[in-house]
Scaffold this motif. Structure first.
Motif, PDB file in Angstrom:
ATOM      1  N   GLY A   1      13.721   1.508  -2.446  1.00  0.00           N
ATOM      2  CA  GLY A   1      12.691   0.979  -3.372  1.00  0.00           C
ATOM      3  C   GLY A   1      12.390  -0.578  -3.180  1.00  0.00           C
ATOM      4  O   GLY A   1      11.367  -0.836  -2.967  1.00  0.00           O
ATOM      5  N   LEU A   2      13.546  -1.213  -2.888  1.00  0.00           N
ATOM      6  CA  LEU A   2      13.137  -2.726  -2.236  1.00  0.00           C
ATOM      7  C   LEU A   2      12.580  -2.639  -1.032  1.00  0.00           C
ATOM      8  O   LEU A   2      11.813  -3.547  -0.887  1.00  0.00           O
ATOM      9  N   ASN A   3      12.604  -1.878  -0.172  1.00  0.00           N
ATOM     10  CA  ASN A   3      11.822  -1.981   1.093  1.00  0.00           C
ATOM     11  C   ASN A   3      10.275  -1.734   0.619  1.00  0.00           C
ATOM     12  O   ASN A   3       9.371  -2.261   1.215  1.00  0.00           O
ATOM     13  N   LEU A   4      10.098  -0.685  -0.496  1.00  0.00           N
ATOM     14  CA  LEU A   4       8.631  -0.637  -0.749  1.00  0.00           C
ATOM     15  C   LEU A   4       8.249  -1.789  -1.329  1.00  0.00           C
ATOM     16  O   LEU A   4       7.018  -2.128  -1.024  1.00  0.00           O
ATOM     17  N   ARG A   5       8.956  -2.416  -2.069  1.00  0.00           N
ATOM     18  CA  ARG A   5       8.706  -3.517  -3.153  1.00  0.00           C
ATOM     19  C   ARG A   5       8.169  -4.708  -2.125  1.00  0.00           C
ATOM     20  O   ARG A   5       7.197  -5.417  -2.603  1.00  0.00           O
ATOM     21  N   ARG A   6       8.810  -4.947  -0.848  1.00  0.00           N
ATOM     22  CA  ARG A   6       8.419  -6.128  -0.083  1.00  0.00           C
ATOM     23  C   ARG A   6       6.925  -6.015   0.338  1.00  0.00           C
ATOM     24  O   ARG A   6       6.165  -6.971   0.633  1.00  0.00           O
ATOM     25  N   ALA A   7       6.402  -4.843   0.418  1.00  0.00           N
ATOM     26  CA  ALA A   7       4.827  -4.474   0.719  1.00  0.00           C
ATOM     27  C   ALA A   7       3.948  -4.776  -0.423  1.00  0.00           C
ATOM     28  O   ALA A   7       2.722  -5.023  -0.070  1.00  0.00           O
ATOM     29  N   TRP A   8       4.511  -4.994  -1.383  1.00  0.00           N
ATOM     30  CA  TRP A   8       3.530  -4.939  -2.867  1.00  0.00           C
ATOM     31  C   TRP A   8       2.455  -5.980  -2.741  1.00  0.00           C
ATOM     32  O   TRP A   8       1.238  -5.762  -3.094  1.00  0.00           O
ATOM     33  N   PRO A   9       2.654  -7.357  -2.196  1.00  0.00           N
ATOM     34  CA  PRO A   9       1.600  -8.302  -2.306  1.00  0.00           C
ATOM     35  C   PRO A   9       0.464  -7.861  -1.630  1.00  0.00           C
ATOM     36  O   PRO A   9      -0.630  -8.421  -1.957  1.00  0.00           O
TER      37      PRO A   9
END
Length: 135
Positions: free
Chosen positions: A40-48
């Protein structure tokens, strides 16, 4: 007990109507929970950089082997694009047989962080709540 949570803003402002998506993954084995959360943290990095993403809370209830997200989107199409995004699809495939997932969605006139989190927290307090599919 309220889950531990962290906020990550997206590029959209959330001033107009929004779609809220709450996911709740329960790991079948305690040893899987850290790996699920790291994914989930890996996906979160792309959020911006995700079109239509207003923001995301990742949350966890480690003693219940549960983790997930509360994501806010400008449109249902933005959420669908994320769900079909290859990195997301790969993670879902990797963990699909390692626990159970529930998802809930609703729309709001605008993004109100306190109101959104309060509603999501009520849903997360209901273990085993019925699943709903995204629109």
């Amino acid at each position: 007990m309220e889950p531990l949570k962290s906020w990550r803003p997206g590029p959209a402002d959330g001033r107009g109507p929004v779609l809220v998506s709450v996911t709740d993954f329960t790991s079948a084995h305690p040893s899987d929970l850290p790996e699920v959360y790291r994914a989930g943290l890996n996906l979160r990095r792309a959020w911006p950089g995700l079109k239509g993403a207003v923001g995301l809370w990742m949350w966890t209830k480690p003693l219940q082997l549960r983790s997930g997200s509360v994501s806010i989107w400008e449109t249902p199409e933005d959420l669908h694009r994320f769900v079909a995004w290859p990195p997301h699809v790969a993670i879902m495939r990797r963990f699909r047989n390692r626990g159970a997932i529930r998802a809930h969605t609703w729309t709001a006139h605008a993004f109100d962080p306190a109101e959104t989190w309060a509603r999501a927290a009520r849903l997360l307090a209901q273990t085993g709540a019925p699943s709903q599919t995204a629109p």
